[in-house]
Design a protein around this motif. Sequence first.
Motif, PDB file in Angstrom:
ATOM      1  N   LEU A 149      36.106  40.933  48.725  1.00 13.07           N
ATOM      2  CA  LEU A 149      36.786  40.909  47.429  1.00 13.07           C
ATOM      3  C   LEU A 149      36.169  41.996  46.571  1.00 13.07           C
ATOM      4  CD1 LEU A 149      38.854  38.933  45.825  1.00 13.07           C
ATOM      5  CD2 LEU A 149      36.781  38.274  44.592  1.00 13.07           C
ATOM      6  N   LEU A 150      37.005  42.870  46.005  1.00 13.85           N
ATOM      7  CA  LEU A 150      36.518  43.971  45.175  1.00 13.85           C
ATOM      8  C   LEU A 150      37.019  43.786  43.753  1.00 13.85           C
ATOM      9  CD1 LEU A 150      34.942  46.708  45.400  1.00 13.85           C
ATOM     10  CD2 LEU A 150      37.186  47.813  45.597  1.00 13.85           C
ATOM     11  N   MET A 151      36.069  43.689  42.810  1.00 17.87           N
ATOM     12  CA  MET A 151      36.400  43.566  41.384  1.00 17.87           C
ATOM     13  C   MET A 151      36.028  44.874  40.696  1.00 17.87           C
ATOM     14  SD  MET A 151      35.147  39.646  40.554  1.00 17.87           S
ATOM     15  CE  MET A 151      33.513  39.784  41.282  1.00 17.87           C
ATOM     16  N   LEU A 152      36.968  45.449  39.935  1.00 14.41           N
ATOM     17  CA  LEU A 152      36.703  46.756  39.351  1.00 14.41           C
ATOM     18  C   LEU A 152      37.473  46.945  38.054  1.00 14.41           C
ATOM     19  CD1 LEU A 152      38.530  49.444  41.569  1.00 14.41           C
ATOM     20  CD2 LEU A 152      38.780  47.018  41.928  1.00 14.41           C
ATOM     21  N   GLY A 153      37.217  48.113  37.417  1.00 14.74           N
ATOM     22  CA  GLY A 153      37.823  48.392  36.126  1.00 14.74           C
ATOM     23  C   GLY A 153      37.192  47.553  35.029  1.00 14.74           C
ATOM     24  N   SER A 154      38.004  47.150  34.075  1.00 14.01           N
ATOM     25  CA  SER A 154      37.511  46.399  32.911  1.00 14.01           C
ATOM     26  C   SER A 154      37.520  44.891  33.147  1.00 14.01           C
ATOM     27  CB  SER A 154      38.353  46.736  31.674  1.00 14.01           C
ATOM     28  OG  SER A 154      39.718  46.390  31.890  1.00 14.01           O
ATOM     29  N   LEU A 155      37.589  44.470  34.392  1.00 12.85           N
ATOM     30  CA  LEU A 155      37.763  43.050  34.715  1.00 12.85           C
ATOM     31  C   LEU A 155      36.710  42.167  34.067  1.00 12.85           C
ATOM     32  CD1 LEU A 155      39.561  41.272  36.846  1.00 12.85           C
ATOM     33  CD2 LEU A 155      37.339  41.076  37.969  1.00 12.85           C
ATOM     34  N   GLN A 156      35.429  42.560  34.127  1.00 15.28           N
ATOM     35  CA  GLN A 156      34.355  41.703  33.633  1.00 15.28           C
ATOM     36  C   GLN A 156      34.390  41.514  32.121  1.00 15.28           C
ATOM     37  OE1 GLN A 156      32.766  40.085  35.940  1.00 15.28           O
ATOM     38  NE2 GLN A 156      33.539  41.353  37.627  1.00 15.28           N
ATOM     39  N   ASP A 170      44.203  43.930  32.903  1.00 10.52           N
ATOM     40  CA  ASP A 170      42.865  43.934  32.297  1.00 10.52           C
ATOM     41  C   ASP A 170      41.788  43.971  33.378  1.00 10.52           C
ATOM     42  OD1 ASP A 170      43.913  43.908  29.754  1.00 10.52           O
ATOM     43  OD2 ASP A 170      43.750  41.730  29.522  1.00 10.52           O
ATOM     44  N   GLY A 171      41.944  44.890  34.296  1.00 10.34           N
ATOM     45  CA  GLY A 171      41.050  45.004  35.427  1.00 10.34           C
ATOM     46  C   GLY A 171      41.827  44.844  36.719  1.00 10.34           C
ATOM     47  N   GLU A 172      41.127  44.918  37.821  1.00 12.31           N
ATOM     48  CA  GLU A 172      41.807  44.844  39.119  1.00 12.31           C
ATOM     49  C   GLU A 172      40.937  44.081  40.116  1.00 12.31           C
ATOM     50  OE1 GLU A 172      43.157  47.993  42.569  1.00 12.31           O
ATOM     51  OE2 GLU A 172      43.583  48.545  40.485  1.00 12.31           O
ATOM     52  N   VAL A 173      41.607  43.318  40.974  1.00 14.86           N
ATOM     53  CA  VAL A 173      40.942  42.618  42.068  1.00 14.86           C
ATOM     54  C   VAL A 173      41.698  42.927  43.349  1.00 14.86           C
ATOM     55  CG1 VAL A 173      40.225  40.401  43.028  1.00 14.86           C
ATOM     56  CG2 VAL A 173      40.130  40.764  40.556  1.00 14.86           C
ATOM     57  N   ARG A 174      40.976  43.434  44.343  1.00 17.70           N
ATOM     58  CA  ARG A 174      41.550  43.704  45.658  1.00 17.70           C
ATOM     59  C   ARG A 174      40.922  42.747  46.678  1.00 17.70           C
ATOM     60  NH1 ARG A 174      40.900  50.322  45.866  1.00 17.70           N
ATOM     61  NH2 ARG A 174      42.036  50.765  43.919  1.00 17.70           N
ATOM     62  N   TYR A 175      41.737  42.290  47.602  1.00 22.14           N
ATOM     63  CA  TYR A 175      41.262  41.361  48.625  1.00 22.14           C
ATOM     64  C   TYR A 175      41.536  41.937  50.009  1.00 22.14           C
ATOM     65  CZ  TYR A 175      40.611  37.053  51.286  1.00 22.14           C
ATOM     66  OH  TYR A 175      40.174  36.112  52.185  1.00 22.14           O
ATOM     67  N   TYR A 176      40.462  42.063  50.795  1.00 24.14           N
ATOM     68  CA  TYR A 176      40.530  42.546  52.175  1.00 24.14           C
ATOM     69  C   TYR A 176      40.251  41.345  53.082  1.00 24.14           C
ATOM     70  CZ  TYR A 176      39.529  47.097  49.903  1.00 24.14           C
ATOM     71  OH  TYR A 176      39.543  48.217  49.098  1.00 24.14           O
ATOM     72  N   PRO A 177      41.288  40.695  53.637  1.00 23.36           N
ATOM     73  CA  PRO A 177      41.060  39.439  54.366  1.00 23.36           C
ATOM     74  C   PRO A 177      40.366  39.608  55.710  1.00 23.36           C
ATOM     75  CG  PRO A 177      43.367  40.063  54.462  1.00 23.36           C
ATOM     76  CD  PRO A 177      42.717  41.021  53.513  1.00 23.36           C
ATOM     77  N   HIS A 178      40.426  40.768  56.314  1.00 19.06           N
ATOM     78  CA  HIS A 178      39.838  40.955  57.646  1.00 19.06           C
ATOM     79  C   HIS A 178      38.894  42.153  57.614  1.00 19.06           C
ATOM     80  CE1 HIS A 178      42.846  38.087  58.908  1.00 19.06           C
ATOM     81  NE2 HIS A 178      43.805  38.873  58.452  1.00 19.06           N
ATOM     82  N   PHE A 179      37.918  42.088  56.727  1.00 17.14           N
ATOM     83  CA  PHE A 179      37.051  43.237  56.496  1.00 17.14           C
ATOM     84  C   PHE A 179      36.055  43.460  57.629  1.00 17.14           C
ATOM     85  CE2 PHE A 179      32.911  44.582  54.604  1.00 17.14           C
ATOM     86  CZ  PHE A 179      33.227  45.931  54.511  1.00 17.14           C
ATOM     87  N   SER A 185      29.504  28.338  38.414  1.00 13.42           N
ATOM     88  CA  SER A 185      30.308  27.991  37.246  1.00 13.42           C
ATOM     89  C   SER A 185      30.887  29.247  36.602  1.00 13.42           C
ATOM     90  CB  SER A 185      29.468  27.204  36.246  1.00 13.42           C
ATOM     91  OG  SER A 185      28.335  27.958  35.864  1.00 13.42           O
ATOM     92  N   TRP A 186      31.734  29.047  35.601  1.00 14.77           N
ATOM     93  CA  TRP A 186      32.427  30.158  34.949  1.00 14.77           C
ATOM     94  C   TRP A 186      31.436  31.184  34.405  1.00 14.77           C
ATOM     95  CZ3 TRP A 186      37.224  30.786  36.055  1.00 14.77           C
ATOM     96  CH2 TRP A 186      38.092  29.704  36.203  1.00 14.77           C
ATOM     97  N   HIS A 187      31.664  32.448  34.756  1.00 16.50           N
ATOM     98  CA  HIS A 187      30.806  33.525  34.265  1.00 16.50           C
ATOM     99  C   HIS A 187      31.500  34.868  34.477  1.00 16.50           C
ATOM    100  CE1 HIS A 187      30.033  33.681  38.585  1.00 16.50           C
ATOM    101  NE2 HIS A 187      29.581  34.923  38.408  1.00 16.50           N
ATOM    102  N   SER A 188      30.956  35.880  33.861  1.00 19.40           N
ATOM    103  CA  SER A 188      31.343  37.263  34.126  1.00 19.40           C
ATOM    104  C   SER A 188      30.107  38.030  34.555  1.00 19.40           C
ATOM    105  CB  SER A 188      31.936  37.922  32.873  1.00 19.40           C
ATOM    106  OG  SER A 188      33.110  37.261  32.442  1.00 19.40           O
ATOM    107  N   ASP A 189      30.290  38.991  35.436  1.00 17.40           N
ATOM    108  CA  ASP A 189      29.170  39.844  35.854  1.00 17.40           C
ATOM    109  C   ASP A 189      29.089  41.021  34.886  1.00 17.40           C
ATOM    110  OD1 ASP A 189      28.492  38.283  38.124  1.00 17.40           O
ATOM    111  OD2 ASP A 189      30.160  39.164  39.220  1.00 17.40           O
ATOM    112  N   ASP A 190      28.589  40.719  33.685  1.00 19.22           N
ATOM    113  CA  ASP A 190      28.616  41.708  32.601  1.00 19.22           C
ATOM    114  C   ASP A 190      27.231  41.991  32.030  1.00 19.22           C
ATOM    115  OD1 ASP A 190      28.199  39.261  31.416  1.00 19.22           O
ATOM    116  OD2 ASP A 190      29.926  39.368  30.076  1.00 19.22           O
ATOM    117  N   GLU A 191      26.197  41.831  32.854  1.00 20.36           N
ATOM    118  CA  GLU A 191      24.852  42.149  32.387  1.00 20.36           C
ATOM    119  C   GLU A 191      24.763  43.640  32.046  1.00 20.36           C
ATOM    120  OE1 GLU A 191      24.942  38.492  34.544  1.00 20.36           O
ATOM    121  OE2 GLU A 191      25.407  40.502  35.300  1.00 20.36           O
TER     122      GLU A 191
END
Length: 199
Positions: A165-172, A17-26, A116-122
């Motif tokens: 951290l990259l959040m994409l797709g339908s994650l929100q 239901d979405g995707e999260v990618r993590y780049y630890p040494h960006f 606190s808990w939220h979605s970036d869905d504005e």
Amino acid sequence: MIDLFLSEDYKIVLDRDGEVRYYPHFLEDDYFDLLNSQIEWRQDQITLYGKTHDVPRLQAWYGDEGVEYGYSNIPLSPKPWTKSLLEIKSLVEQKTGHHFNGCLCNLYRTGRDYASWHSDDEPELGRNPVIASVSLGDTRKFVLKHKTNKGIEKVEIELEDKSLLLMLGSLQHHWKHQLNKTQKAVGPRINLTFRKVIS
């Protein structure tokens, strides 16, 4: 759910239901002190259930001219991009292939500051917004939980200095996230969340 390195520089930590990618040494360079002194931090207030409180962090909105943003009835007009923010924005865009016209900057001064808990869905972010989140400073725990399926375990990520951290797709649409407060003695952390406002 997978937690495997898929390339030299990132791993997928969530793929449902979405995707999260993590780049630890960006990032290679250390921008913390420079940004901490240059960003025009502000203490906003939020009203919940009829009571007004300080937002538990400092924040600022930078972006292209005319790119207005806001959340929870907090209007944010853009400050002009600084040289450092533009440098980081360019690196983010090169790495991800996505382009952004604004950046919500957050300063978590101590472990008592949190989100606190939220979605970036504005609505102004569009249907499936891409959010690129750069961390600078002390490591803090970032948690995601599914909105409707309680059988899906929470996802916890330790956001390290100079990581992306990259959040994409339908994650929100399907997930909420928060930055935990902590009783541990932690130093300040700057979070740069690059966004694309479309309306």
